[in-house]
Design an enzyme around this catalytic site. Structure first.
Site, short mmCIF file in Angstrom:
data_model
loop_
_atom_site.label_atom_id
_atom_site.label_comp_id
_atom_site.label_asym_id
_atom_site.label_seq_id
_atom_site.Cartn_x
_atom_site.Cartn_y
_atom_site.Cartn_z
N GLY A 76 0.83 -1.20 0.00
CA GLY A 76 0.00 0.00 0.00
C GLY A 76 0.86 1.24 0.00
CG HIS A 172 -9.53 -3.03 11.47
ND1 HIS A 172 -9.20 -3.22 12.79
CD2 HIS A 172 -8.42 -2.50 10.88
CE1 HIS A 172 -7.94 -2.83 12.99
NE2 HIS A 172 -7.46 -2.38 11.85
#
Ligand code: ADP
Length: 310
Positions: A76, A172
């Site tokens: 990422g 989350h």
């Protein structure tokens, strides 16, 4: 079992280290667009191996992922100054477009284990991009939040976290839901257990635990810039359930047909995990407030994922 890890940053390398320490994988292959980093992480972790296991740890290109049964995706990019959350998401979606295609080209039968944040959205994006059944695209979701919840409740009661049965559901992130109403210690309802051991759980105690679970990552990031050991061990735990066909019940995120009236959204509920990936989804009984909170979490995730252009 051969395991691939794409993204050899803090999260990917911690997962690799945990896998090597737990002796779950025969082979671990790191892939990163920063080749030097992937090589260095593989070298460093391979030097820890002789003390504990016999795992082979290497770095390679995507072709080296051939034969992996699980590929952890922890790749990422991080937020640039002034960049909005949506812009960041779109850049990460672009990373996934490349990574998911390359992983499946090299290892078409692999189970994808998504760790990149925001993990629920990235899991849904990876599911769409891969065209795989949701059971094979698993996000780490609330596995860590659930562990933090059990650990704080266990600490309050003076018992091991493994004896606490409680889950964190939904996103989350900020909208996650601590399912207090069905939490148990041993086989005893939490409230009753707490009274029996003389450590009642007051509203204030519950609020402190809720806050501790919800804000754990922020506190760690304030102190050391990032969180990685906890999630690394959580990822290794999921790989173990797959490698050993354990049929463990873990809270992980996959695209789920319907949750609290929201359709096709990736979020966490307890799920049975075995060799094929997610074997079944479980929907715990919740009280009205928790159910409504799970619905809000699902709606928020759905809205966010729909805003991402693929
Ligand atoms: P985290 O703390 O989430 O692990 P890092 O920034 O430490 O974050 O790690 C992310 C890793 O992902 C970096 O090592 C970066 O080089 C890698 N990465 C980013 N984009 C790609 C890509 N397109 N292909 C492979 N690896 C990538």
């Amino acid at each position: 079992m051969k395991v691939g890890i794409v993204g050899a940053g803090m999260v990917g390398s911690s997962a690799g280290y945990a896998l090597a320490m737990m002796g779950i994988a025969s082979d671990i292959v790191f892939v990163d667009r920063n080749t030097g980093l992937a090589i260095a992480q593989a070298e460093d972790i391979s030097h820890a191996v002789p003390f504990v296991s016999a795992t082979t740890v290497i770095a390679g290109d995507y072709d080296a992922l051939a034969g992996t049964r699980v590929v952890i995706i922890a790749a990422g990019v991080s937020q640039k100054p002034g960049e909005s959350r949506l812009e960041l998401l779109e850049r990460n979606a672009a990373v996934f477009r490349e990574v998911v295609a390359e992983v499946l080209r090299a290892s078409p039968d692999a189970i994808l284990l998504i760790a990149s944040n925001p993990v629920d959205i990235m899991t849904q994006i990876a599911t769409r991009l891969s065209g795989l059944p949701p059971q094979r695209v698993i996000g780490s979701g609330t596995i860590l939040d659930t562990a933090r919840f059990r650990s704080l409740v266990g600490r309050h009661l003076g018992i091991a976290p493994q004896s606490v049965h409680a889950y964190v559901l939904g996103e989350h992130g900020d909208s996650e839901v601590l399912a207090w109403s069905n939490a148990r210690a041993g086989s005893v309802a939490l409230r009753s257990f707490a009274e029996q051991v003389g450590k009642p759980l007051t509203e204030d105690d519950r609020r402190a635990i809720d806050d501790g679970v919800r804000n754990a990552a922020y506190k760690i990031i304030n102190g050391k810039g990032a969180t990685y050991y906890g999630i690394g061990a959580g990822l290794a735990r999921i790989v173990k359930a797959i490698a050993q066909d354990q049929r463990d019940v873990l809270s992980v995120s996959i695209v789920t047909p319907r949750v609290a009236d929201i359709e096709d959204v990736a979020l966490s509920v307890p799920r049975i995990i075995g060799a094929a990936g997610v074997v079944a989804d479980l929907f715990p009984d919740l009280d009205a407030e928790e159910h409504a909170a799970l619905g809000r979490s699902a709606a928020l995730l759905k809205e966010r994922v729909e805003s991402v252009k693929l």
